[in-house]
Design an enzyme around this catalytic site. Sequence first.
Site, PDB file in Angstrom:
ATOM      1  N   THR A   8       0.833  -1.207   0.000  1.00 42.12           N
ATOM      2  CA  THR A   8       0.000   0.000   0.000  1.00 42.12           C
ATOM      3  C   THR A   8       0.862   1.249   0.000  1.00 42.12           C
ATOM      4  O   THR A   8       2.012   1.216   0.457  1.00 42.12           O
ATOM      5  CB  THR A   8      -0.946   0.041   1.231  1.00 42.12           C
ATOM      6  OG1 THR A   8      -1.856   1.139   1.099  1.00 42.12           O
ATOM      7  CG2 THR A   8      -0.187   0.199   2.539  1.00 42.12           C
ATOM      8  N   GLY A  12      -2.261   6.249   6.105  1.00 40.61           N
ATOM      9  CA  GLY A  12      -3.173   5.999   7.226  1.00 40.61           C
ATOM     10  C   GLY A  12      -3.282   4.514   7.532  1.00 40.61           C
ATOM     11  O   GLY A  12      -3.142   4.070   8.675  1.00 40.61           O
ATOM     12  N   ASP A  70      -7.269  -4.623   1.198  1.00 40.74           N
ATOM     13  CA  ASP A  70      -8.270  -3.786   0.549  1.00 40.74           C
ATOM     14  C   ASP A  70      -9.400  -3.568   1.537  1.00 40.74           C
ATOM     15  O   ASP A  70      -9.822  -4.499   2.220  1.00 40.74           O
ATOM     16  CB  ASP A  70      -8.802  -4.434  -0.727  1.00 40.74           C
ATOM     17  CG  ASP A  70      -9.379  -3.378  -1.661  1.00 40.74           C
ATOM     18  OD1 ASP A  70      -8.668  -2.403  -1.969  1.00 40.74           O
ATOM     19  OD2 ASP A  70     -10.538  -3.508  -2.083  1.00 40.74           O
ATOM     20  N   TYR A 155     -12.978   8.119   5.849  1.00 40.77           N
ATOM     21  CA  TYR A 155     -14.340   8.378   6.310  1.00 40.77           C
ATOM     22  C   TYR A 155     -14.448   8.428   7.835  1.00 40.77           C
ATOM     23  O   TYR A 155     -15.558   8.534   8.376  1.00 40.77           O
ATOM     24  CB  TYR A 155     -15.283   7.288   5.763  1.00 40.77           C
ATOM     25  CG  TYR A 155     -15.360   7.257   4.251  1.00 40.77           C
ATOM     26  CD1 TYR A 155     -16.214   8.112   3.553  1.00 40.77           C
ATOM     27  CD2 TYR A 155     -14.565   6.394   3.503  1.00 40.77           C
ATOM     28  CE1 TYR A 155     -16.272   8.103   2.162  1.00 40.77           C
ATOM     29  CE2 TYR A 155     -14.618   6.367   2.115  1.00 40.77           C
ATOM     30  CZ  TYR A 155     -15.469   7.219   1.447  1.00 40.77           C
ATOM     31  OH  TYR A 155     -15.524   7.218   0.078  1.00 40.77           O
ATOM     32  N   LYS A 176      -9.702   2.947  18.261  1.00 43.59           N
ATOM     33  CA  LYS A 176      -9.903   2.426  16.899  1.00 43.59           C
ATOM     34  C   LYS A 176      -9.059   1.169  16.697  1.00 43.59           C
ATOM     35  O   LYS A 176      -9.528   0.173  16.149  1.00 43.59           O
ATOM     36  CB  LYS A 176      -9.547   3.494  15.853  1.00 43.59           C
ATOM     37  CG  LYS A 176      -9.778   2.969  14.437  1.00 43.59           C
ATOM     38  CD  LYS A 176      -9.456   3.956  13.330  1.00 43.59           C
ATOM     39  CE  LYS A 176      -9.721   3.304  11.977  1.00 43.59           C
ATOM     40  NZ  LYS A 176      -9.230   4.095  10.839  1.00 43.59           N
TER      41      LYS A 176
HETATM   42  P1  IMP Z   1      -8.076   1.071  -0.901  1.00 38.23           P
HETATM   43  O1  IMP Z   1      -6.731   1.655  -0.783  1.00 38.23           O
HETATM   44  O2  IMP Z   1      -8.557   0.865  -2.284  1.00 38.23           O
HETATM   45  O3  IMP Z   1      -8.255  -0.155  -0.050  1.00 38.23           O
HETATM   46  O4  IMP Z   1      -9.074   2.195  -0.339  1.00 38.23           O
HETATM   47  C1  IMP Z   1      -9.479   2.210   0.940  1.00 38.23           C
HETATM   48  C2  IMP Z   1     -10.364   3.418   1.134  1.00 38.23           C
HETATM   49  O5  IMP Z   1     -11.427   3.035   2.009  1.00 38.23           O
HETATM   50  C3  IMP Z   1      -9.623   4.537   1.821  1.00 38.23           C
HETATM   51  O6  IMP Z   1      -9.076   5.441   0.911  1.00 38.23           O
HETATM   52  C4  IMP Z   1     -10.709   5.162   2.681  1.00 38.23           C
HETATM   53  O7  IMP Z   1     -11.464   6.035   1.891  1.00 38.23           O
HETATM   54  C5  IMP Z   1     -11.591   3.963   3.021  1.00 38.23           C
HETATM   55  N1  IMP Z   1     -11.150   3.347   4.283  1.00 38.23           N
HETATM   56  C6  IMP Z   1     -10.636   2.094   4.465  1.00 38.23           C
HETATM   57  N2  IMP Z   1     -10.333   1.885   5.755  1.00 38.23           N
HETATM   58  C7  IMP Z   1     -10.638   3.023   6.389  1.00 38.23           C
HETATM   59  C8  IMP Z   1     -10.512   3.421   7.746  1.00 38.23           C
HETATM   60  O8  IMP Z   1     -10.035   2.704   8.635  1.00 38.23           O
HETATM   61  N3  IMP Z   1     -10.932   4.667   8.022  1.00 38.23           N
HETATM   62  C9  IMP Z   1     -11.454   5.507   7.078  1.00 38.23           C
HETATM   63  N4  IMP Z   1     -11.564   5.193   5.807  1.00 38.23           N
HETATM   64  C10 IMP Z   1     -11.165   3.946   5.452  1.00 38.23           C
END
Ligand code: IMP
Length: 210
Positions: A8, A12, A70, A155, A176
Site C-alpha cells: 500500500t 493511514g 483492501d 471516512y 480504533k
Molecule cells: P483502498 O486503498 O482501495 O483499499 O481504499 C481504501 C479506502 O477506504 C480509503 O481510501 C478510505 O477512503 C476507506 N477506508 C478504508 N479503511 C478506512 C478506515 O479505517 N478509516 C477511514 N476510511 C477507510
Amino acid sequence: MKEIIIATKNQGKLREIKELLGEFNIKVTSLADYPDAPDVVEDGKTFSSNAIKKAVTIGKYTGKLVMGEDSGLEIDVLDNQPGIYSARFAGDDATYQKNNEKVLKLLEDVPMAKRQARYRCFAALSDGGKVIGVVNGSCAGLIALSTRGENGFGYDPLFIVPRYKKTFGELNPDIKAAISHRFHALQKFKTMFIAYLSTGKKELGCGCPH
Ligand code: IMP
C-alpha cells in the site's frame, strides 16, 4: 530478519497495520520502500480479489512475503456503496474531504435511524506471489450528520461507533486500533501468518466468502 511488505501507499492504513503487527520480530516495509514496484490496478469486483491482486503482484515482483489489503465503507441505504470504490467515490480527483461531502449529500434526507454502515477489511498473504490465504474483518457503525474530529483518515470523521457515540475522528486512535475492521482482519492475519511461518510452506487456503 524476515520481512513482510505491506502493498500500500496509503499512509493511514500503513500506520495502523504497522501498529497491529508491532509484536512480531519482523521488518515491516511498504511500497514506499519499493518505488519501482508495478502499479496495481484495483479492477477486482470484490475487496477479496483486490487484496489478492495486490499481494500477488507485489509478491511476484519482490519474491517476498506480502500483505495485500483492501478495505472500504459500505452504507446500507446506498446499497453498500461506496464499497470497493471507497477511495475514489468522488471521482478521479477524489480527496477524503470530497468523498465525505459526497456521502453527506447522498444521505441528506436520511434520518439517523437509517444511517447504518460498516467498514470492511480484507488482507491477503502471499509468498513470492503464491497466495497463502485471505482473511477479513468488519466494524459496524452509523454515518454522522456532519464530519466530527480530526483523528484517523478517510471516512473516520463520519463513522460513529454506537458504543461510544463518537466518530473514529473523535475517538482516541488506541480505541480504533482495538475495535476496527482492520484490527479484526489482522487478528486473523496474525494467526495465518504464524501458522505459515511455523509450518513452513503449508498452503492454508481462504477462510472467507469471496
Ligand atoms: P483502498 O486503498 O482501495 O483499499 O481504499 C481504501 C479506502 O477506504 C480509503 O481510501 C478510505 O477512503 C476507506 N477506508 C478504508 N479503511 C478506512 C478506515 O479505517 N478509516 C477511514 N476510511 C477507510
